[in-house]
Write a protein that holds these residues in place. Structure first.
Motif, PDB file in Angstrom:
ATOM      1  N   GLU A 160       0.826  -1.210   0.000  1.00  0.00           N
ATOM      2  CA  GLU A 160       0.000   0.000   0.000  1.00  0.00           C
ATOM      3  C   GLU A 160       0.858   1.257   0.000  1.00  0.00           C
ATOM      4  O   GLU A 160       0.559   2.219  -0.715  1.00  0.00           O
ATOM      5  CB  GLU A 160      -0.915  -0.001   1.222  1.00  0.00           C
ATOM      6  CG  GLU A 160      -2.004  -1.043   1.175  1.00  0.00           C
ATOM      7  CD  GLU A 160      -2.768  -1.119   2.473  1.00  0.00           C
ATOM      8  OE1 GLU A 160      -3.966  -0.785   2.463  1.00  0.00           O
ATOM      9  OE2 GLU A 160      -2.162  -1.487   3.495  1.00  0.00           O
ATOM     10  N   LEU A 161       1.916   1.256   0.795  1.00  0.00           N
ATOM     11  CA  LEU A 161       2.810   2.406   0.836  1.00  0.00           C
ATOM     12  C   LEU A 161       3.502   2.610  -0.508  1.00  0.00           C
ATOM     13  O   LEU A 161       3.598   3.743  -0.997  1.00  0.00           O
ATOM     14  CB  LEU A 161       3.848   2.240   1.942  1.00  0.00           C
ATOM     15  CG  LEU A 161       3.362   2.485   3.358  1.00  0.00           C
ATOM     16  CD1 LEU A 161       4.447   2.128   4.366  1.00  0.00           C
ATOM     17  CD2 LEU A 161       2.949   3.926   3.534  1.00  0.00           C
ATOM     18  N   ALA A 162       3.992   1.539  -1.085  1.00  0.00           N
ATOM     19  CA  ALA A 162       4.668   1.641  -2.375  1.00  0.00           C
ATOM     20  C   ALA A 162       3.724   2.167  -3.453  1.00  0.00           C
ATOM     21  O   ALA A 162       4.099   3.023  -4.259  1.00  0.00           O
ATOM     22  CB  ALA A 162       5.237   0.287  -2.777  1.00  0.00           C
ATOM     23  N   SER A 163       2.484   1.695  -3.438  1.00  0.00           N
ATOM     24  CA  SER A 163       1.496   2.164  -4.420  1.00  0.00           C
ATOM     25  C   SER A 163       1.153   3.627  -4.186  1.00  0.00           C
ATOM     26  O   SER A 163       0.998   4.401  -5.141  1.00  0.00           O
ATOM     27  CB  SER A 163       0.235   1.310  -4.347  1.00  0.00           C
ATOM     28  OG  SER A 163       0.528  -0.034  -4.645  1.00  0.00           O
ATOM     29  N   SER A 164       1.045   4.018  -2.926  1.00  0.00           N
ATOM     30  CA  SER A 164       0.747   5.418  -2.606  1.00  0.00           C
ATOM     31  C   SER A 164       1.864   6.332  -3.075  1.00  0.00           C
ATOM     32  O   SER A 164       1.618   7.373  -3.700  1.00  0.00           O
ATOM     33  CB  SER A 164       0.563   5.592  -1.096  1.00  0.00           C
ATOM     34  OG  SER A 164      -0.511   4.838  -0.633  1.00  0.00           O
ATOM     35  N   TYR A 165       3.094   5.957  -2.768  1.00  0.00           N
ATOM     36  CA  TYR A 165       4.235   6.778  -3.170  1.00  0.00           C
ATOM     37  C   TYR A 165       4.369   6.833  -4.690  1.00  0.00           C
ATOM     38  O   TYR A 165       4.682   7.894  -5.254  1.00  0.00           O
ATOM     39  CB  TYR A 165       5.518   6.260  -2.541  1.00  0.00           C
ATOM     40  CG  TYR A 165       5.600   6.488  -1.052  1.00  0.00           C
ATOM     41  CD1 TYR A 165       5.094   7.645  -0.468  1.00  0.00           C
ATOM     42  CD2 TYR A 165       6.179   5.540  -0.224  1.00  0.00           C
ATOM     43  CE1 TYR A 165       5.160   7.852   0.896  1.00  0.00           C
ATOM     44  CE2 TYR A 165       6.253   5.743   1.144  1.00  0.00           C
ATOM     45  CZ  TYR A 165       5.747   6.902   1.697  1.00  0.00           C
ATOM     46  OH  TYR A 165       5.823   7.105   3.049  1.00  0.00           O
ATOM     47  N   ALA A 166       4.135   5.733  -5.356  1.00  0.00           N
ATOM     48  CA  ALA A 166       4.213   5.723  -6.818  1.00  0.00           C
ATOM     49  C   ALA A 166       3.162   6.650  -7.419  1.00  0.00           C
ATOM     50  O   ALA A 166       3.447   7.398  -8.362  1.00  0.00           O
ATOM     51  CB  ALA A 166       4.040   4.302  -7.344  1.00  0.00           C
TER      52      ALA A 166
END
Length: 110
Positions: free
Chosen positions: A5-11
Motif C-alpha cells: 500500500e505504501l509503495a502504491s501510494s508513493y508511486a
C-alpha cells in the motif's frame, strides 16, 4: 499500512507530481525501479482505478478543509488576537443550540 500500500501510494504521488497520468502499469514500473519486492499488481490497479480522473494535487490540498474553520483562529497565535475575539460569539451560539435541544425534552437516555 502494508509495504504494498505504501509503495502504491508513493508511486501515485510521484506520478502526480510529474504530471503523468496514473496507471497501474506506470505505478508497477516505478515500484520495480525502486526495488520494492512482493507488490501484487492488484494494489496498483486498485490505486489507479481509485485515482482515475481525479487530480491528486487537489485532493492533497483539500485535506482537512472540510469544517476545521473554528480551529484556524486558535492556530494563528498572537497575530490572530482579533480573530479570537470573533470566534468567541460563534462558540456561544453553538452552546445555545445545544441547550435548545434539552428544552425540547429530547435526551440521550429518553
Amino acid at each position: 499500512m502494508s509495504t504494498a500500500e505504501l509503495a502504491s501510494s508513493y508511486a501515485a504521488l510521484i506520478l502526480a507530481d510529474d504530471g503523468v497520468e496514473i496507471t497501474a502499469d506506470k505505478m508497477q514500473t516505478l515500484i520495480k525501479a525502486a526495488g520494492v519486492v512482493d507488490v501484487e499488481p492488484i494494489w496498483t490497479s486498485l490505486f489507479a482505478k481509485a485515482l482515475e480522473g481525479k487530480d491528486v494535487k487537489d485532493l492533497l490540498s483539500a485535506v482537512g478543509s472540510g469544517g476545521g474553520a473554528a480551529a484556524a483562529p486558535a492556530a494563528g497565535g498572537a497575530a490572530a488576537g482579533g480573530a479570537a475575539a470573533e470566534a468567541a460569539p460563534a462558540e456561544e451560539k453553538e452552546e445555545e443550540k445545544e441547550e435548545s435541544d434539552d428544552d425540547m425534552g429530547f435526551g440521550l437516555f429518553d
